[in-house]
Motif scaffolding. Structure first.
Motif, PDB file in Angstrom:
ATOM      1  N   ALA A 157      -9.635   0.982   5.971  1.00  0.00           N
ATOM      2  CA  ALA A 157      -9.159   0.539   4.646  1.00  0.00           C
ATOM      3  C   ALA A 157      -8.580  -0.869   4.744  1.00  0.00           C
ATOM      4  O   ALA A 157      -8.707  -1.686   3.822  1.00  0.00           O
ATOM      5  CB  ALA A 157      -8.115   1.513   4.103  1.00  0.00           C
TER       6      ALA A 157
ATOM      7  N   GLY B 107       0.823  -1.203   0.000  1.00  0.00           N
ATOM      8  CA  GLY B 107       0.000   0.000   0.000  1.00  0.00           C
ATOM      9  C   GLY B 107       0.858   1.254   0.000  1.00  0.00           C
ATOM     10  O   GLY B 107       2.047   1.217  -0.346  1.00  0.00           O
TER      11      GLY B 107
ATOM     12  N   HIS C 230      -7.134   1.679  -4.477  1.00  0.00           N
ATOM     13  CA  HIS C 230      -6.878   1.724  -3.038  1.00  0.00           C
ATOM     14  C   HIS C 230      -8.184   1.464  -2.290  1.00  0.00           C
ATOM     15  O   HIS C 230      -9.240   1.952  -2.683  1.00  0.00           O
ATOM     16  CB  HIS C 230      -6.292   3.082  -2.632  1.00  0.00           C
TER      17      HIS C 230
ATOM     18  N   ALA D  60       0.936   4.183   2.670  1.00  0.00           N
ATOM     19  CA  ALA D  60       1.562   4.644   3.909  1.00  0.00           C
ATOM     20  C   ALA D  60       0.612   4.345   5.063  1.00  0.00           C
ATOM     21  O   ALA D  60      -0.598   4.298   4.872  1.00  0.00           O
ATOM     22  CB  ALA D  60       1.815   6.150   3.835  1.00  0.00           C
ATOM     23  N   PRO D  61       1.160   4.171   6.269  1.00  0.00           N
ATOM     24  CA  PRO D  61       0.286   3.971   7.418  1.00  0.00           C
ATOM     25  C   PRO D  61      -0.594   5.202   7.647  1.00  0.00           C
ATOM     26  O   PRO D  61      -0.177   6.327   7.383  1.00  0.00           O
ATOM     27  CB  PRO D  61       1.265   3.812   8.596  1.00  0.00           C
TER      28      PRO D  61
ATOM     29  N   ASN E 259       3.913  -1.309   3.159  1.00  0.00           N
ATOM     30  CA  ASN E 259       3.611  -0.038   2.494  1.00  0.00           C
ATOM     31  C   ASN E 259       4.872   0.533   1.845  1.00  0.00           C
ATOM     32  O   ASN E 259       5.982   0.138   2.181  1.00  0.00           O
ATOM     33  CB  ASN E 259       3.095   0.974   3.525  1.00  0.00           C
TER      34      ASN E 259
ATOM     35  N   PRO F 251       0.610  -2.330   9.297  1.00  0.00           N
ATOM     36  CA  PRO F 251      -0.107  -1.788   8.130  1.00  0.00           C
ATOM     37  C   PRO F 251      -1.536  -2.316   8.011  1.00  0.00           C
ATOM     38  O   PRO F 251      -1.828  -3.449   8.428  1.00  0.00           O
ATOM     39  CB  PRO F 251       0.713  -2.257   6.930  1.00  0.00           C
ATOM     40  N   PHE F 252      -2.383  -1.502   7.430  1.00  0.00           N
ATOM     41  CA  PHE F 252      -3.743  -1.899   7.038  1.00  0.00           C
ATOM     42  C   PHE F 252      -4.542  -2.530   8.196  1.00  0.00           C
ATOM     43  O   PHE F 252      -5.029  -3.657   8.074  1.00  0.00           O
ATOM     44  CB  PHE F 252      -3.697  -2.852   5.827  1.00  0.00           C
TER      45      PHE F 252
HETATM   46  N1  URA Z   1      -3.568   2.884   3.612  1.00  0.00           N
HETATM   47  C1  URA Z   1      -2.405   2.363   3.181  1.00  0.00           C
HETATM   48  O1  URA Z   1      -2.007   2.561   2.041  1.00  0.00           O
HETATM   49  N2  URA Z   1      -1.700   1.610   4.021  1.00  0.00           N
HETATM   50  C2  URA Z   1      -2.095   1.351   5.254  1.00  0.00           C
HETATM   51  O2  URA Z   1      -1.381   0.641   5.963  1.00  0.00           O
HETATM   52  C3  URA Z   1      -3.313   1.881   5.690  1.00  0.00           C
HETATM   53  C4  URA Z   1      -4.037   2.651   4.853  1.00  0.00           C
END
Ligand code: URA
Length: 176
Positions: free
Chosen positions: A43, A25, A147, A27-28, A65, A38-39
């Protein structure tokens, strides 16, 4: 990377580092920053549901990420932040050595594939990730998808996301 100074902590990766599937992905966000993974926010919950719909979960995928620290106010990571973090991500990809890369969103797709087209054009198409280590020429099939944060804001795009998931499922079935 100056993002480290404003983030609460590193959110490096989650899932199984021995997995065949690596998901990358952007970014946090806030919840990832708090959890150090992450994630894990909204989302991430949608990502989990999407993975589950094709028989995947965090025991058989590895998730990270483009940058491992939350950008202030959830802005996009800058070009210089992406550039500074990229060698670490490239090495992570080499070490995990997945047989499939799923790039979540335009920022991850543009950074890793070196293409400038928007996610609407490139999602659901197959690309090859080559890495940048000439002594270890990687060729990893790679697919960009919308995304999941965008899908939460634009649920009508879930139809396209579902067709991308089916492509991923078919690719995995063909590997077996
Ligand atoms: N969106 C991202 O791209 N990464 C994450 O870890 C959380 C939300």
């Amino acid at each position: 990377c100056t993002l480290k100074k404003t983030a609460m902590q590193l959110a490096f990766a989650d899932g199984n580092p021995k997995a065949n599937i690596m998901i990358i992905g952007e970014a946090p966000g806030n919840e990832e920053d708090r959890a150090g993974k992450p994630f894990v926010g909204p989302a991430g919950k949608l990502l989990d549901k999407m993975l589950e719909s094709i028989g995947l979960n965090r025991t058989n995928v590895y998730i990270t990420n483009i940058v491992p620290w939350r950008p202030p106010g959830n802005r996009n990571p800058s070009v210089s932040e992406v550039t500074i973090c990229m060698p670490f991500l490239e090495r992570q990809i080499e070490l995990v050595a997945p047989s499939l890369l799923i790039l979540v969103g335009g920022v991850a797709s543009n950074a890793l594939l070196g293409i400038k087209q928007g996610i609407t054009k490139i999602r659901g198409r197959w690309y090859t990730y080559h890495g940048n280590d000439t002594s270890n020429q990687l060729e990893i099939p790679t697919i960009p998808i919308f995304h999941t944060a965008y899908l939460l804001r634009s649920p009508s795009k879930k139809k396209e996301a579902w067709s991308d998931l089916l492509k991923i499922k078919k690719h995995l079935d063909d590997l077996e």
